[in-house]
Scaffold this motif. Structure first.
Motif, mmCIF file in Angstrom:
data_model
loop_
_atom_site.group_PDB
_atom_site.id
_atom_site.type_symbol
_atom_site.label_atom_id
_atom_site.label_comp_id
_atom_site.label_asym_id
_atom_site.label_seq_id
_atom_site.Cartn_x
_atom_site.Cartn_y
_atom_site.Cartn_z
ATOM 1 N N LYS A 73 98.298 -82.482 39.073
ATOM 2 C CA LYS A 73 97.786 -83.431 38.013
ATOM 3 C C LYS A 73 97.398 -85.259 37.549
ATOM 4 N N ILE A 74 96.075 -85.155 38.272
ATOM 5 C CA ILE A 74 95.741 -87.174 37.898
ATOM 6 C C ILE A 74 95.908 -87.192 36.842
ATOM 7 N N THR A 75 96.561 -88.476 35.843
ATOM 8 C CA THR A 75 96.240 -89.123 34.767
ATOM 9 C C THR A 75 95.802 -90.032 35.156
ATOM 10 N N THR A 76 94.376 -90.675 34.681
ATOM 11 C CA THR A 76 94.276 -92.204 35.254
ATOM 12 C C THR A 76 92.772 -92.596 34.443
ATOM 13 N N LYS B 76 82.771 -89.910 41.877
ATOM 14 C CA LYS B 76 83.380 -90.034 41.457
ATOM 15 C C LYS B 76 84.050 -88.448 41.053
ATOM 16 N N ASN B 77 85.929 -89.127 40.932
ATOM 17 C CA ASN B 77 86.295 -87.735 40.409
ATOM 18 C C ASN B 77 86.315 -86.324 40.390
ATOM 19 N N LEU C 114 89.557 -89.630 46.766
ATOM 20 C CA LEU C 114 89.575 -89.509 46.174
ATOM 21 C C LEU C 114 89.762 -90.982 44.503
ATOM 22 N N ASP C 115 88.110 -91.091 44.482
ATOM 23 C CA ASP C 115 87.932 -92.198 43.312
ATOM 24 C C ASP C 115 87.798 -91.807 41.788
ATOM 25 N N LEU C 116 88.858 -92.100 41.144
ATOM 26 C CA LEU C 116 89.000 -91.644 39.931
ATOM 27 C C LEU C 116 88.910 -91.934 38.776
ATOM 28 N N ASN C 117 88.309 -91.811 38.038
ATOM 29 C CA ASN C 117 88.342 -92.910 36.680
ATOM 30 C C ASN C 117 88.164 -92.260 35.132
ATOM 31 N N ALA C 118 88.868 -90.282 35.371
ATOM 32 C CA ALA C 118 89.329 -89.773 34.822
ATOM 33 C C ALA C 118 90.099 -88.723 35.378
ATOM 34 N N GLY C 119 90.161 -88.412 34.282
ATOM 35 C CA GLY C 119 91.728 -87.223 35.337
ATOM 36 C C GLY C 119 91.310 -85.969 36.056
ATOM 37 N N LEU C 120 92.343 -85.226 36.705
ATOM 38 C CA LEU C 120 91.674 -84.342 37.832
ATOM 39 C C LEU C 120 93.054 -83.251 38.002
ATOM 40 N N SER D 208 95.668 -96.788 39.276
ATOM 41 C CA SER D 208 97.407 -96.953 39.113
ATOM 42 C C SER D 208 96.402 -95.326 38.955
ATOM 43 N N ALA D 209 97.603 -94.720 38.722
ATOM 44 C CA ALA D 209 97.742 -93.139 38.650
ATOM 45 C C ALA D 209 98.472 -92.295 38.257
ATOM 46 N N THR D 210 98.997 -91.381 37.106
ATOM 47 C CA THR D 210 99.758 -90.491 36.793
ATOM 48 C C THR D 210 99.353 -89.860 37.482
#
Length: 320
Positions: free
Chosen positions: A307-310, A237-238, A254-260, A279-281
């Motif tokens: 910058k990835i926000t999710t 993760k992340n 990328l397996d995200l549950n927080a920003g990167l 989904s992500a920004t």
């Protein structure tokens, strides 16, 4: 240049279905849509920007105007203004034809084109859905040709049952087919050269059998049994997890549950994100874009920071 989204180029296919609409929300209007081309500069199918001030501009025009800013200097030095990657989502309601792709040398000689190395990431699969990848034993050219004559080719092929997250690398010469019930993301060299060798004797809407490329394929096939296609990768993760690194593209998971946040100032390549879950920004210095499952964005090489926000997203990150 901000993160760019493009209008999907939707393709009717004999084997297509409705998952591109039902699962990914694509604006399809029929029940046999098999492909959504997300990023393309293939002649006749050139992607057009859908967001921001550049909306309505073709990807090819952007590259011609600012090649190094869009592609990166190293990519431009290698490929010129040819965009080297073709990005698709594919829905197979029926089995695709048994096919393969020529290597660069053969494709250049015969078609003045790149070859077609590709990878698949399975996004959704019906129970017992499978792919065909390679042969189940070493075969000779003569055995292969005889199997076509006797209609026994399927007996020589290797079947792989699949589930979400399974990933396959399909190098040139490898016989393959996407099976019924599979929805996947495809990353490939920019090429539309396919040698179709068996199509289950199906007929198109006009009652015609589709063209086969029997003779062309004979010298393009790798007849050896290989176990080099299933991609093993971490799903930590992340962070950025390496998947495929070949001469034509590099793909990470990328397996995200927080920003990167990534410093990409030294990357010297464009960056593509395909959202395969959640989904992500995604933002650079000049703007941001919302990305949901089944959508794709291109960040030009001039980007210094991504910058990835999710709160939850699975992304494929593709560079050269």
């Amino acid at each position: 240049m901000y993160p760019l989204k493009f209008n999907p180029i939707l393709k009717e296919r004999l084997w297509g279905g409705t998952k591109l609409k039902d699962v990914l929300g694509k604006p399809i209007e029929n029940d046999i849509t098999g492909e959504s081309w997300e990023l393309s500069t293939v002649s006749g199918d050139i992607s057009v920007v859908a967001n921001g001030d550049l909306a309505g501009t073709s990807l090819q025009d952007l590259i011609e105007k600012e090649p190094e800013n869009v592609l990166g200097k190293s990519v431009y030095d290698r490929f010129g203004t040819d965009f080297p990657i073709l990005i698709k989502f594919i829905d197979a309601k029926q089995d695709l034809s048994i096919q393969l792709h020529p290597n660069d040398e053969l494709a250049k000689k015969r078609h003045n084109s790149f070859g077609k190395t590709e990878m698949w990431y399975v996004m959704d699969a019906d129970d017992d859905a499978s792919l065909i990848v390679g042969f189940n034993k070493d075969v000779t050219k003569e055995e292969y040709a005889k199997s076509l004559e006797n209609d026994t080719l399927l007996d020589l092929l290797n079947y792989e049952k699949v589930k979400e997250g399974d990933t396959f690398f399909i190098n040139t010469g490898k016989i393959h087919a996407i099976g019924a019930g599979v929805l996947l993301a495809e990353i490939q060299q920019t090429s539309d050269i396919t040698y179709r060798v068996f199509d289950f004797n199906r007929k198109d809407k006009n009652g015609n059998l589709r063209e086969l490329h029997t003779e062309q394929a004979l010298d393009a096939i790798d007849y050896t049994k290989k176990d080099d296609f299933k991609v093993k990768y971490s799903q930590e993760k992340n962070t950025v997890n390496a998947m495929v690194d070949c001469p034509y593209f590099k793909t990470d998971f990328l397996d995200l549950n927080a920003g990167l946040t990534q410093d990409v100032s030294g990357r010297d390549s464009f960056t593509i994100f395909m959202c395969v879950g959640g989904s992500a920004t995604i933002a650079n210095e000049n703007g941001s874009v919302e990305l949901k499952r089944g959508e794709t964005t291109l960040l030009p090489a001039v980007s210094n920071t991504i910058k990835i926000t999710t709160e939850g997203a699975k992304l494929l990150e593709v560079t050269i």
